[in-house]
Design an enzyme around this catalytic site. Structure first.
Site, mmCIF file in Angstrom:
data_model
loop_
_atom_site.group_PDB
_atom_site.id
_atom_site.type_symbol
_atom_site.label_atom_id
_atom_site.label_comp_id
_atom_site.label_asym_id
_atom_site.label_seq_id
_atom_site.Cartn_x
_atom_site.Cartn_y
_atom_site.Cartn_z
ATOM 1 N N SER A 74 44.722 46.911 40.911
ATOM 2 C CA SER A 74 45.081 45.671 41.182
ATOM 3 C C SER A 74 45.700 44.765 40.208
ATOM 4 O O SER A 74 46.110 43.636 40.665
ATOM 5 C CB SER A 74 43.705 44.851 41.837
ATOM 6 O OG SER A 74 43.530 45.054 43.210
ATOM 7 N N LYS A 77 49.044 43.593 40.613
ATOM 8 C CA LYS A 77 49.523 42.578 41.736
ATOM 9 C C LYS A 77 50.077 41.213 41.146
ATOM 10 O O LYS A 77 50.598 40.519 41.763
ATOM 11 C CB LYS A 77 48.173 42.121 42.750
ATOM 12 C CG LYS A 77 47.503 43.252 43.576
ATOM 13 C CD LYS A 77 46.327 42.941 44.056
ATOM 14 C CE LYS A 77 45.966 44.282 45.007
ATOM 15 N NZ LYS A 77 44.686 44.312 45.446
ATOM 16 N N TYR A 199 53.649 49.687 47.546
ATOM 17 C CA TYR A 199 52.442 49.065 47.077
ATOM 18 C C TYR A 199 51.597 50.078 46.488
ATOM 19 O O TYR A 199 50.836 50.226 45.298
ATOM 20 C CB TYR A 199 51.676 48.454 48.375
ATOM 21 C CG TYR A 199 50.152 48.099 48.047
ATOM 22 C CD1 TYR A 199 49.941 46.845 47.195
ATOM 23 C CD2 TYR A 199 49.135 48.825 48.431
ATOM 24 C CE1 TYR A 199 48.593 46.705 46.917
ATOM 25 C CE2 TYR A 199 47.901 48.592 48.124
ATOM 26 C CZ TYR A 199 47.489 47.359 47.529
ATOM 27 O OH TYR A 199 46.142 46.936 46.984
ATOM 28 N N TYR A 251 37.996 38.686 42.080
ATOM 29 C CA TYR A 251 37.490 39.220 43.385
ATOM 30 C C TYR A 251 36.678 38.073 43.690
ATOM 31 O O TYR A 251 36.781 36.819 43.424
ATOM 32 C CB TYR A 251 36.457 40.677 43.242
ATOM 33 C CG TYR A 251 37.587 41.775 42.892
ATOM 34 C CD1 TYR A 251 38.670 42.309 43.744
ATOM 35 C CD2 TYR A 251 37.545 42.457 41.822
ATOM 36 C CE1 TYR A 251 38.996 43.245 43.421
ATOM 37 C CE2 TYR A 251 38.032 43.627 41.546
ATOM 38 C CZ TYR A 251 39.066 44.089 42.317
ATOM 39 O OH TYR A 251 40.029 45.012 42.117
ATOM 40 N N VAL A 269 40.239 48.317 40.395
ATOM 41 C CA VAL A 269 39.276 49.088 40.749
ATOM 42 C C VAL A 269 39.095 50.213 39.794
ATOM 43 O O VAL A 269 38.108 50.910 40.062
ATOM 44 C CB VAL A 269 39.120 49.532 42.139
ATOM 45 C CG1 VAL A 269 38.921 48.243 43.198
ATOM 46 C CG2 VAL A 269 40.625 50.035 42.319
HETATM 47 N N1 GLU Z 1 44.873 50.348 45.307
HETATM 48 C C1 GLU Z 1 43.757 49.750 45.571
HETATM 49 C C2 GLU Z 1 43.906 49.568 47.004
HETATM 50 O O1 GLU Z 1 44.505 49.099 47.636
HETATM 51 C C3 GLU Z 1 43.621 48.550 44.936
HETATM 52 C C4 GLU Z 1 42.330 47.840 44.737
HETATM 53 C C5 GLU Z 1 42.129 47.005 43.535
HETATM 54 O O2 GLU Z 1 42.337 47.488 42.373
HETATM 55 O O3 GLU Z 1 41.409 45.932 43.895
HETATM 56 O O4 GLU Z 1 42.499 49.634 47.675
#
Ligand code: GLU
Length: 320
Positions: A74, A77, A199, A251, A269
């Protein structure tokens, strides 16, 4: 990249000294578990632990498993949000993705009731929407533009881990469901599967925590990589990127994080974490065991302590 081992005759830089102390203090912490919902992530060693700092004048400090590679997840992002801003400008991006924090989990299948936008670019739905905005002539061109963007922040090429990409691609049903829901409301275009692949690819980019610290330091330095001098993103977009990180990057812990640590940050994650100290430095941490909200247990502890010891909170005061 690494600083040289210090000999008895040399004095240890205060930042290195504190990193060494904090590393020793938390390396034996055995709380949390690595993510398992993406099968490839379950294979990570819970003992891996690295901390790196890069300052805006190009000094680098590191301790522990600073060179261990892992998938960025994530944390990507933040940077893809930056590329979407670069490709379309703030108003258009805002019309497709909000900037409101959400108390829901990162993979919640939920859109804003009124606008039908995903809440913000840091949750999965919002990130899929910003990824879908990445310009390019077909899948390969879009991927190459994205990789070139990451290279500007990191300072060298990095690759996509094919096993993690395939793992996410074949198990990411929730992400697929969100993409189709957003297509229904016109928040993403018809290139649904292509954008989902992009993604999953961005989440599967291989980095180490030295790379993360450089990426964070680039944001601290108004978008200019302090090690290479390359402008990774136009400085006018950095404020938007950092604002969203500050409100939504950790989060469901984002509020308490802003209150206690007081710095823009993003975790992922796989156990990675970036922290931006604007105008001063970037921090990258890697430790796979996660708490119940999905943040690296050691990562959060390290940042709370670094913020406290160096007085890094954005609203720090004499008698706080
Ligand atoms: N690739 C993970 C997903 O889409 C990223 C989630 C994350 O790192 O919060 O679930």
């Amino acid at each position: 990249m690494m600083i040289e081992p210090v000999t008895a005759a040399q004095t240890v830089h205060p930042i290195q000294d504190v990193l060494n102390q904090i590393y020793e203090k938390y390396r034996s912490l055995r709380l949390g578990v690595p993510a398992t919902y993406i099968p490839e992530l379950a294979k990570m060693n819970p003992e891996w632990f690295g901390i790196c700092v890069v300052t805006v004048d190009g000094q680098q400090f590191s301790v522990g498993d600073a060179q261990q590679l892992f998938t960025i997840q994530s944390i990507s992002k933040v940077f893809v949000h930056g590329l979407a801003l670069e490709d379309h400008g703030r108003e258009h991006v805002l019309s497709k993705v909000g900037v409101e924090p959400t108390g829901d989990s990162f993979n919640a299948i939920v859109l804003d009731e009124q606008s039908k936008r995903p809440y913000n670019p840091m949750v999965n739905a919002g990130a899929i929407a910003t990824t879908s905005l990445i310009k390019g002539n077909g899948a390969t061109d879009r991927l190459n533009r994205m990789l070139a963007m990451f290279e500007r922040y990191i300072g060298h090429e990095s690759h996509i881990d094919m096993s993690t990409f395939m793992s996410e691609r074949t198990t990411g049903f929730r992400n697929r469901a969100m993409a189709y829901l957003m297509r229904n409301f016109g928040m993403i275009d018809d290139r649904i599967d292509e954008s989902l692949d992009l993604y999953f690819q961005q989440c599967s980019l291989m980095v180490n925590c030295a790379d993360l610290a450089t990426m964070a330091a680039t944001l601290s330095n108004h978008g200019k990589n302090p090690l290479t001098g390359v402008q990774a993103v136009p400085s006018r977009h950095v404020r938007d990127m950092l604002s969203v990180m500050f409100m939504c990057g950790m989060y469901n812990y984002s509020g308490e994080w802003a209150y206690k640590v007081g710095l823009p940050a993003k975790s992922g994650v796989s156990g990675g974490l970036i922290v931006v100290v604007p105008g001063r430095l970037g921090i990258g941490i890697f430790s796979p065991p996660l708490d119940e909200r999905g943040n690296s247990v050691r990562g959060v502890k390290v940042c709370e302590e670094l913020s406290e010891r160096f007085g890094l909170h954005l609203f720090e005061c004499e008698d706080c």
